[in-house]
Design an enzyme around this catalytic site. Structure first.
Site, PDB file in Angstrom:
ATOM      1  N   HIS A 179       0.832  -1.219   0.000  1.00  0.00           N
ATOM      2  CA  HIS A 179       0.000   0.000   0.000  1.00  0.00           C
ATOM      3  C   HIS A 179       0.866   1.270   0.000  1.00  0.00           C
ATOM      4  O   HIS A 179       0.924   1.961  -0.996  1.00  0.00           O
ATOM      5  CB  HIS A 179      -1.019   0.050   1.154  1.00  0.00           C
ATOM      6  CG  HIS A 179      -1.927  -1.133   1.188  1.00  0.00           C
ATOM      7  ND1 HIS A 179      -2.734  -1.475   0.124  1.00  0.00           N
ATOM      8  CD2 HIS A 179      -2.168  -2.088   2.144  1.00  0.00           C
ATOM      9  CE1 HIS A 179      -3.417  -2.566   0.425  1.00  0.00           C
ATOM     10  NE2 HIS A 179      -3.093  -2.959   1.637  1.00  0.00           N
ATOM     11  N   ASP A 208      -4.952  -8.388  -3.431  1.00  0.00           N
ATOM     12  CA  ASP A 208      -5.243  -8.157  -2.022  1.00  0.00           C
ATOM     13  C   ASP A 208      -6.539  -8.810  -1.549  1.00  0.00           C
ATOM     14  O   ASP A 208      -6.561  -9.987  -1.230  1.00  0.00           O
ATOM     15  CB  ASP A 208      -5.226  -6.633  -1.782  1.00  0.00           C
ATOM     16  CG  ASP A 208      -5.250  -6.242  -0.321  1.00  0.00           C
ATOM     17  OD1 ASP A 208      -5.390  -7.125   0.526  1.00  0.00           O
ATOM     18  OD2 ASP A 208      -5.138  -5.043  -0.014  1.00  0.00           O
TER      19      ASP A 208
HETATM   20 ZN   LIG Z   1      -3.249  -6.880   2.825  1.00  0.00          ZN
END
Ligand SMILES: [Zn+2]
Length: 417
Positions: A239, A290
């Site tokens: 991220h 994800d």
């Molecule tokens: Zn994750």
């Protein structure tokens, strides 16, 4: 107009279609595939990542080794059909729901490994160390207990898993996040592990996490990590959404990879990764699906670019001086980071795009990737070979029907319970 140099090594015309390299999926939580589409109802006027996490914990609590295998095989078959040939599985649901280890403490890890082997996808399994419920070092909540390890138990698990490594399986290491692993434990684990094991960590996904880090450590998460640890090409920062310009440049010059997960970050309302600044700083990056609300490198890469277009009100952002094609710049970015982020080195997996598809009508080598990533929604992947084994033929995984049947039965059972 054809320019063979710009596509060198990326696209090859073959008899059956256009051959492109397989893509590494740098971030996966396989069990979350089972809840994709089931967290889209408002539960609170201020719904956010944190309320989504409550739903996710309820799902995690239902998983056992059998259902994990069934969900992961479906997921990995879908990944292969979409053109992903390697998955980095960030695995933290280790124990029984009450937190006690299974009779074989590696049972959940082995279910994931079996799913990878049976579908034929390369796997970098990243057993996750998860110890605390926040930056203040508080204990894990009841729902988090099945994720937790002490350092010694974690290293034992890691050693057991390393014995299973082969040409298609690498064992790396993950720290769940700075809020979940104390500094001393990170140091102890890094000192004990082989120095070539990839290291992944969730970082700066949420503004709340940045604020907590500032409050407790007087530094932002990325700022702190870069200052305290020798972050280099071995590291993948997952991220890294909320960055100052200094942090953006700091990650870029460290050589680490950022695993950007555009569809999940959009779905969770995380925020937008500063791609333009990061590319200008020469940063390395890859993509991950994800939470698996989408299992498609096309959609991840398309939205990585589209997010930038929406905020900058400009077009064609992901380019370099040598590569004016957005599609090729994106694909090259993903390929450049894969060797270090997965630990596999340069893999030679092949994805064949269907040259007969209308979206590729009249295609030239130097427009194939742009068309693949930016034209239409019909999947163009026709055939996939991983380590010489054909795993997708005519657009479908070779075991797809049996895998989908087992997945259907498992989902009906999971959702009923
Ligand atoms: Zn994750």
């Amino acid at each position: 107009m054809s320019n063979p140099d710009s596509t060198a090594g990326l696209v090859h015309a073959t008899e059956g279609g256009w051959r492109v390299p397989g893509i590494a999926n740098l971030h996966s939580h396989a069990f979350q595939r089972a809840m994709a589409g089931l967290a889209e109802r408002q539960t609170h006027p201020e719904d956010s990542f944190w309320t989504w996490r409550e739903i996710m914990y309820r799902f995690a609590a239902r998983m056992d080794p059998d259902s994990t295998y069934a969900v992961a095989t479906q997921l990995y078959a879908e990944m292969l059909e979409a053109g992903y040939t390697t998955v980095c599985e960030f695995h933290y649901v280790h124990h029984q729901p009450d937190g006690r280890p299974y009779a074989d403490p590696a049972a959940m890890s082995k279910a994931l490994i079996a799913a990878a082997r049976d579908t034929g996808i390369r796997m970098t399994l990243l057993p996750v160390l998860y110890m605390t419920g926040g930056f203040d070092g508080r204990e894990l909540s009841a729902r988090q207990r099945r994720f937790g390890h002490g350092v010694e138990d974690f290293l034992r698990l890691h050693e057991d898993l390393r014995a299973l490594q082969d040409a298609s399986l690498r064992i790396g290491c993950a720290f769940h996040s700075l809020r979940a692993v104390p500094e001393a434990a990170m140091r102890e684990v890094l000192a004990a592990l082989p120095t070539d094991a990839p290291v992944h960590i969730h970082i700066a996904e949420q503004v709340g996490e940045v604020q907590d880090s500032l409050a407790v450590r007087n530094a932002r998460p990325v700022e702190w990590l870069l200052r305290e640890f020798p972050v280099d090409r071995r590291w993948t920062l997952v991220h890294a959404t909320h960055l100052t310009q200094e942090e953006t440049r700091g990650i870029a010059s460290s050589g680490a990879t950022v695993a950007i997960c555009p569809t999940t970050e959009a779905n969770l309302g995380d925020g937008l990764f500063p791609l333009r600044d990061y590319l200008q700083a020469g940063g390395r990056w890859g993509i991950g699906s994800d939470s698996h609300v989408s299992v498609s490198p096309v959609e991840e890469l398309r939205w990585l670019e589209y997010g930038q277009r929406l905020v900058t009100r400009h077009r064609n952002i992901a380019v370099t001086a040598h590569s004016p094609s957005v599609g090729e710049t994106l694909l090259r970015g993903v390929l450049d980071s894969a060797a270090d982020a997965t630990g596999f080195g340069q893999a030679t997996d092949e994805v064949l795009l269907d040259a007969a598809a209308p979206a590729l009508a009249g295609a030239m080598a130097d427009d194939v990737v742009d068309r693949w990533l930016f034209a239409g929604n019909r999947p163009l992947v026709k055939q996939v070979r991983v380590a010489g084994r054909t795993v997708v033929s005519e657009g479908r995984h070779v075991e797809g029907e049996a895998i989908a049947r087992r997945y259907g039965e498992t989902l009906r059972r999971l959702l009923r319970d």
